[in-house]
Design a protein around this motif. Structure first.
Motif, short mmCIF file in Angstrom:
data_model
loop_
_atom_site.label_atom_id
_atom_site.label_comp_id
_atom_site.label_asym_id
_atom_site.label_seq_id
_atom_site.Cartn_x
_atom_site.Cartn_y
_atom_site.Cartn_z
N ARG A 39 7.32 1.78 -7.73
CA ARG A 39 6.10 1.03 -7.99
C ARG A 39 6.32 -0.42 -7.59
NH1 ARG A 39 5.67 -2.38 -12.35
NH2 ARG A 39 7.53 -2.57 -13.66
N ASP A 82 6.80 5.49 6.54
CA ASP A 82 6.76 6.26 5.30
C ASP A 82 8.11 6.91 5.01
OD1 ASP A 82 4.08 5.60 5.13
OD2 ASP A 82 3.34 7.57 5.73
N ARG A 110 0.84 -1.21 0.00
CA ARG A 110 0.00 0.00 0.00
C ARG A 110 0.87 1.25 0.00
NH1 ARG A 110 -0.79 3.76 3.31
NH2 ARG A 110 0.46 2.68 4.91
N ARG A 111 1.91 1.24 0.81
CA ARG A 111 2.78 2.42 0.95
C ARG A 111 3.49 2.74 -0.38
NH1 ARG A 111 4.62 0.85 5.17
NH2 ARG A 111 3.50 2.29 6.53
N ASP A 168 2.53 1.96 -3.31
CA ASP A 168 1.55 2.33 -4.34
C ASP A 168 0.94 3.71 -4.08
OD1 ASP A 168 -0.24 1.77 -6.62
OD2 ASP A 168 -1.81 1.68 -5.08
N GLN A 169 0.69 4.05 -2.82
CA GLN A 169 -0.13 5.23 -2.52
C GLN A 169 0.61 6.37 -1.84
OE1 GLN A 169 -3.67 4.06 -0.36
NE2 GLN A 169 -4.00 2.26 -1.64
N VAL A 170 1.74 6.08 -1.19
CA VAL A 170 2.39 7.10 -0.35
C VAL A 170 3.75 7.52 -0.90
CG1 VAL A 170 3.24 7.64 1.96
CG2 VAL A 170 1.19 6.20 1.69
#
Length: 337
Positions: free
Chosen positions: A31, A282, A21-22, A24-26
């Protein structure tokens, strides 16, 4: 290197899915290119909605998947050594979650393999080094304004322990974070361990020695104590107080939302590490991606991973024997000087 760093994520469980998730989104600049997990259904679920990701049961197949330029290892600790060595043989940069390798013998093999390359490829996932509060404490101690650090008082509490969690895991899984944080904050090696055990909590599973008080000695003359309590029942708490010659500093005071209503006040307490250290994770992964794209390796090294494993093993022996146990490290290769 492609415009986006193609990352193979090994492990799609609680930690691995969060890193997917990190990425992909953060995190920017990367990638997810491949995912490996023995449970293919879990792996497919973790990448649902992501394009261009291949899914594998074999972690080594994921390393050889199209577009893979780096590896993030988030599988259980005993499964780390083989893909680490495989990544080294392929020249792939790695971010490996802790424990790097649970047993010190295997951890030393990883150190020797990377040292034999003459360059670093791996960063080990001691994410507390990326937490804003820990970084402020590190800067304060390094500045010397409070004088020489004398003691660190640490607290590590979890709501509950997962099934199969053992008394030894309080040290080699939970306290491993404090082991690295103490080495980093103080700039000293841990040289001896003593473990004290109160009467186990009624909230602990039968046979689990929980809580424990772990006492470390350092080669710089400081003492580090860690209260580890993995079935406290109310929340996830991590605190650290440095006591120095001319003052003290404390972090981890749960600066969370305070809700006041109906004549009462209620402060929220984080329920797990992915909440408390979300920002640190993050920062850690972003730092790794940025450095990798620049051809650099920063952050905790495989030597740090090895040292943590050695200290944790000594801690487990101290737990079992009830006595003070010394820590014996192998000679440090020049690469990690």
């Amino acid at each position: 290197m492609a415009e986006l760093l193609g990352v193979a994520v090994l492990g799609a469980g609680h930690m691995g899915a969060d890193h997917i998730r990190r990425l992909d989104q953060v995190v920017s600049g990367a990638r997810v290119a491949a995912v490996a997990d023995p449970d293919l259904d879990r792996a497919k679920q973790a990448v649902a909605g992501l394009d261009g990701v291949t899914v594998h049961a074999d972690p080594l197949a994921a390393l050889d998947a199209p577009g893979v330029e780096a590896v993030l290892i988030a599988s259980p600790g005993p499964a780390h050594e083989k893909p680490l060595l495989a990544a080294f043989s392929r020249g792939l940069p790695v971010l490996c979650e802790k424990p790097m390798v649970p047993d010190s013998t295997g951890a030393l093999r990883v150190v020797e393999a990377e040292a034999g390359l003459g360059r670093r490829l791996a960063q080990i996932g001691f994410m507390r080094r990326y937490d804003a509060e820990y970084q402020r404490l590190k800067t304060l101690l390094d500045g010397g304004g409070l004088g020489r650090p004398l003691m660190l008082h640490c607290t590590h509490r979890n709501v509950s322990s997962p099934p199969g969690f053992t008394s030894a895991m309080l040290i080699n899984s939970s306290v491993s974070h404090e082991i690295d944080a103490a080495r980093w904050l103080l700039g000293q090696e841990l040289t001896a361990v003593t473990v004290l055990r109160p009467q186990p909590s009624s909230g602990a599973p039968q046979g689990l020695l929980d809580p424990q008080l772990v006492l470390f000695e350092t080669d710089g003359g400081a003492l580090v104590d860690v209260e580890v309590f993995v079935n406290c029942g109310f929340g996830y708490q991590v605190r650290c107080e440095a006591v120095c010659e001319r003052g003290s500093a404390r972090i981890g005071e749960d600066h969370t939302m305070l809700v006041t209503s109906a004549g009462a006040a209620r402060e929220e307490v984080p329920q797990d590490y992915l909440v408390r250290f979300a920002d640190a994770y993050d920062r850690e992964v972003q730092s790794w991606v940025d450095a990798t794209r620049q051809g650099r390796v920063t952050g905790p090294s495989v030597w740090d991973g090895y040292a943590s494993s050695v200290v944790a093993e000594a801690g487990v022996r101290a737990l079992e024997s009830g006595g003070r146990t010394t820590v014996e490290l192998a000679p440090r290769p020049d690469l990690y000087a």
